[in-house]
Design a protein around this motif. Structure first.
Motif, PDB file in Angstrom:
ATOM      1  N   ALA A  81      71.825  62.440  81.237  1.00  0.00           N
ATOM      2  CA  ALA A  81      72.116  61.384  80.272  1.00  0.00           C
ATOM      3  C   ALA A  81      70.902  61.032  79.434  1.00  0.00           C
ATOM      4  O   ALA A  81      71.007  60.724  78.256  1.00  0.00           O
ATOM      5  N   ASP A  82      69.713  61.063  80.045  1.00  0.00           N
ATOM      6  CA  ASP A  82      68.495  60.720  79.331  1.00  0.00           C
ATOM      7  C   ASP A  82      67.317  61.377  80.044  1.00  0.00           C
ATOM      8  O   ASP A  82      67.496  62.228  80.909  1.00  0.00           O
ATOM      9  N   GLU A  83      66.098  60.965  79.657  1.00  0.00           N
ATOM     10  CA  GLU A  83      64.900  61.571  80.228  1.00  0.00           C
ATOM     11  C   GLU A  83      64.549  61.035  81.610  1.00  0.00           C
ATOM     12  O   GLU A  83      63.580  61.481  82.216  1.00  0.00           O
ATOM     13  N   THR A  84      65.302  60.074  82.110  1.00  0.00           N
ATOM     14  CA  THR A  84      64.953  59.447  83.383  1.00  0.00           C
ATOM     15  C   THR A  84      65.515  60.183  84.593  1.00  0.00           C
ATOM     16  O   THR A  84      65.182  59.856  85.726  1.00  0.00           O
ATOM     17  N   PHE A  85      66.389  61.166  84.381  1.00  0.00           N
ATOM     18  CA  PHE A  85      67.012  61.903  85.481  1.00  0.00           C
ATOM     19  C   PHE A  85      67.700  60.953  86.451  1.00  0.00           C
ATOM     20  O   PHE A  85      67.491  61.005  87.659  1.00  0.00           O
ATOM     21  N   GLU A  86      68.541  60.116  85.904  1.00  0.00           N
ATOM     22  CA  GLU A  86      69.334  59.187  86.704  1.00  0.00           C
ATOM     23  C   GLU A  86      70.809  59.382  86.381  1.00  0.00           C
ATOM     24  O   GLU A  86      71.190  59.488  85.222  1.00  0.00           O
ATOM     25  N   ILE A  87      71.617  59.442  87.412  1.00  0.00           N
ATOM     26  CA  ILE A  87      73.067  59.492  87.253  1.00  0.00           C
ATOM     27  C   ILE A  87      73.619  58.258  87.945  1.00  0.00           C
ATOM     28  O   ILE A  87      73.659  58.185  89.174  1.00  0.00           O
ATOM     29  N   VAL A  88      74.011  57.302  87.150  1.00  0.00           N
ATOM     30  CA  VAL A  88      74.477  56.009  87.656  1.00  0.00           C
ATOM     31  C   VAL A  88      75.808  55.692  86.984  1.00  0.00           C
ATOM     32  O   VAL A  88      75.910  55.737  85.756  1.00  0.00           O
ATOM     33  N   TYR A  89      76.818  55.362  87.800  1.00  0.00           N
ATOM     34  CA  TYR A  89      78.103  55.016  87.204  1.00  0.00           C
ATOM     35  C   TYR A  89      78.919  54.171  88.179  1.00  0.00           C
ATOM     36  O   TYR A  89      78.586  54.053  89.359  1.00  0.00           O
ATOM     37  N   ASP A  90      79.997  53.606  87.656  1.00  0.00           N
ATOM     38  CA  ASP A  90      80.915  52.777  88.432  1.00  0.00           C
ATOM     39  C   ASP A  90      82.274  53.477  88.458  1.00  0.00           C
ATOM     40  O   ASP A  90      82.848  53.770  87.398  1.00  0.00           O
ATOM     41  N   ILE A  91      82.764  53.775  89.646  1.00  0.00           N
ATOM     42  CA  ILE A  91      84.033  54.503  89.777  1.00  0.00           C
ATOM     43  C   ILE A  91      85.165  53.795  89.034  1.00  0.00           C
ATOM     44  O   ILE A  91      86.017  54.447  88.413  1.00  0.00           O
ATOM     45  N   GLN A  92      85.179  52.469  89.085  1.00  0.00           N
ATOM     46  CA  GLN A  92      86.282  51.704  88.493  1.00  0.00           C
ATOM     47  C   GLN A  92      86.161  51.547  86.985  1.00  0.00           C
ATOM     48  O   GLN A  92      87.092  51.060  86.348  1.00  0.00           O
ATOM     49  N   LYS A  93      85.039  51.952  86.418  1.00  0.00           N
ATOM     50  CA  LYS A  93      84.844  51.855  84.966  1.00  0.00           C
ATOM     51  C   LYS A  93      84.739  53.261  84.384  1.00  0.00           C
ATOM     52  O   LYS A  93      83.695  53.888  84.414  1.00  0.00           O
ATOM     53  N   THR A  94      85.864  53.728  83.858  1.00  0.00           N
ATOM     54  CA  THR A  94      85.963  55.105  83.381  1.00  0.00           C
ATOM     55  C   THR A  94      84.874  55.453  82.372  1.00  0.00           C
ATOM     56  O   THR A  94      84.317  56.557  82.391  1.00  0.00           O
ATOM     57  N   GLU A  95      84.549  54.508  81.495  1.00  0.00           N
ATOM     58  CA  GLU A  95      83.582  54.806  80.441  1.00  0.00           C
ATOM     59  C   GLU A  95      82.191  55.106  80.987  1.00  0.00           C
ATOM     60  O   GLU A  95      81.370  55.736  80.304  1.00  0.00           O
ATOM     61  N   THR A  96      81.901  54.672  82.221  1.00  0.00           N
ATOM     62  CA  THR A  96      80.569  54.901  82.780  1.00  0.00           C
ATOM     63  C   THR A  96      80.397  56.315  83.327  1.00  0.00           C
ATOM     64  O   THR A  96      79.274  56.812  83.412  1.00  0.00           O
ATOM     65  N   TRP A  97      81.505  56.972  83.716  1.00  0.00           N
ATOM     66  CA  TRP A  97      81.385  58.331  84.234  1.00  0.00           C
ATOM     67  C   TRP A  97      82.005  59.393  83.339  1.00  0.00           C
ATOM     68  O   TRP A  97      81.712  60.581  83.474  1.00  0.00           O
ATOM     69  N   ASP A  98      82.847  58.978  82.407  1.00  0.00           N
ATOM     70  CA  ASP A  98      83.482  59.955  81.528  1.00  0.00           C
ATOM     71  C   ASP A  98      82.465  60.681  80.659  1.00  0.00           C
ATOM     72  O   ASP A  98      82.637  61.846  80.316  1.00  0.00           O
ATOM     73  N   LEU A  99      81.375  60.017  80.305  1.00  0.00           N
ATOM     74  CA  LEU A  99      80.339  60.661  79.491  1.00  0.00           C
ATOM     75  C   LEU A  99      79.691  61.816  80.247  1.00  0.00           C
ATOM     76  O   LEU A  99      79.296  62.830  79.649  1.00  0.00           O
ATOM     77  N   TYR A 100      79.598  61.690  81.574  1.00  0.00           N
ATOM     78  CA  TYR A 100      79.049  62.789  82.370  1.00  0.00           C
ATOM     79  C   TYR A 100      80.021  63.974  82.390  1.00  0.00           C
ATOM     80  O   TYR A 100      79.604  65.133  82.278  1.00  0.00           O
ATOM     81  N   ALA A 101      81.307  63.674  82.523  1.00  0.00           N
ATOM     82  CA  ALA A 101      82.313  64.737  82.520  1.00  0.00           C
ATOM     83  C   ALA A 101      82.335  65.460  81.174  1.00  0.00           C
ATOM     84  O   ALA A 101      82.433  66.691  81.114  1.00  0.00           O
ATOM     85  N   GLN A 102      82.233  64.705  80.087  1.00  0.00           N
ATOM     86  CA  GLN A 102      82.219  65.315  78.761  1.00  0.00           C
ATOM     87  C   GLN A 102      80.979  66.187  78.564  1.00  0.00           C
ATOM     88  O   GLN A 102      81.052  67.275  77.967  1.00  0.00           O
ATOM     89  N   ALA A 103      79.838  65.719  79.070  1.00  0.00           N
ATOM     90  CA  ALA A 103      78.602  66.497  78.952  1.00  0.00           C
ATOM     91  C   ALA A 103      78.720  67.822  79.701  1.00  0.00           C
ATOM     92  O   ALA A 103      78.266  68.869  79.225  1.00  0.00           O
ATOM     93  N   LEU A 104      79.342  67.794  80.875  1.00  0.00           N
ATOM     94  CA  LEU A 104      79.528  69.022  81.641  1.00  0.00           C
ATOM     95  C   LEU A 104      80.517  69.956  80.954  1.00  0.00           C
ATOM     96  O   LEU A 104      80.341  71.176  80.965  1.00  0.00           O
ATOM     97  N   ASP A 105      81.575  69.395  80.365  1.00  0.00           N
ATOM     98  CA  ASP A 105      82.530  70.217  79.609  1.00  0.00           C
ATOM     99  C   ASP A 105      81.823  70.984  78.495  1.00  0.00           C
ATOM    100  O   ASP A 105      82.041  72.192  78.308  1.00  0.00           O
ATOM    101  N   LYS A 106      81.003  70.280  77.755  1.00  0.00           N
ATOM    102  CA  LYS A 106      80.278  70.896  76.642  1.00  0.00           C
ATOM    103  C   LYS A 106      79.300  71.952  77.135  1.00  0.00           C
ATOM    104  O   LYS A 106      79.184  73.038  76.560  1.00  0.00           O
TER     105      LYS A 106
END
Length: 285
Positions: A81-106
């Protein structure tokens, strides 16, 4: 009177009508000086051009003549997601993890089986895919081996388009940096990736699954010959799926490459051959 005399001396220095000298030199003297510098700079330009020509004859368009690199390649993770090498998200908030899924798709799009079949060869596994030149005859462009997306199985995004993020079982993908001519592994043993928690988080990481099995980078993807010589090269990947990592807490993780001939860390770079990141999965509102 003194000032007028000085003024006259300056005028005479600039142009002396009696001796026909300009700035203390006659026309022939100026001509010789200009001719000298003209020949001198033409010589320097010619010497520079000759030096560049000789140097360029020693270079190869497809492979660097000299390489100054660390003996251990670097490692990177995806999604990033950024230069900090952190993957942080909330299961109940789709918008917090969907960006990771989209990045992997690409990131994985070029690894689609249909694209790999068109561009690359189906190689014999567990052995180097060497394509040596024949003397002065260059064997270019060089072929590359297929790395199909389906090899990542549960982390391919084909069977689970969310890569496990919505279930709290996220996938992380790791790749080695490209190094021209590197032959990782020894005696037929392929390099492989292992991941673990830092000392303070050993009881939080839970069980891991690796894809391809055992987290190996198959030998058939090496050596790498460079971007120009091997235009369709697909870097091999390793995916790690976290099955039951502790939720609502920071988990500091380190992954490293294991190979008989790749040292881990050095005085120059303590993080060579390894990558560290933080994983946090929140489930509380």
């Amino acid at each position: 009177m003194a000032k007028e005399g000085e003024k006259g001396e300056w005028k005479e220095f600039i142009w002396n009508p009696r001796t026909r000298e300009f700035l203390g030199r006659t026309a022939s003297s100026w001509g010789l000086i200009l001719l000298f510098y003209l020949i001198f700079y033409i010589f320097l330009a010619g010497l520079f051009a000759l030096t560049m020509y000789v140097m360029l004859q020693t270079l190869d368009d497809h492979k660097p003549t000299w390489q100054d690199r660390l003996s251990t390649p670097g490692m990177v993770i995806r999604p990033k997601a950024d230069e900090t090498f952190e993957i942080v998200y909330d299961i109940q908030k789709t918008e917090t993890w969907d960006l990771y899924a989209q990045a992997l798709d690409k990131f994985l799009a070029p690894y689609n089986n249909s694209i790999q079949v068109q561009k690359n060869d189906e190689c014999v596994p567990d052995q180097y895919y060497k394509q040596e030149d024949s003397g002065e005859v260059k064997n270019n462009p060089k072929r590359s081996c297929q790395f199909n997306r389906t090899m990542l199985e549960e982390c391919s995004g084909i069977y689970d388009q969310h890569y496990g993020y919505q279930e709290g079982k996220p996938c992380i993908i790791i790749k080695l940096n490209r190094v021209i001519g590197m032959l990782p592994g020894k005696n037929g043993n392929a390099p492989y990736v292992t991941c673990g928690a830092k000392r303070e988080d050993t009881d939080k990481i839970g069980e891991l699954m690796y894809f391809p099995p055992n987290g190996t980078f198959n030998l058939m993807y090496y050596p790498y010959y460079g971007k120009k010589a091997q235009v369709n090269y697909s870097q091999p990947l390793v995916a790690i799926k976290f099955l039951n990592v502790t939720h609502n807490q920071d988990v500091n993780i380190e992954c490293k490459i294991n190979a008989d001939n790749i040292p881990i860390g050095s005085e120059r770079d303590k993080f060579a051959g390894r990558v560290s990141f933080k994983l946090r999965i929140n489930t509380k509102n």
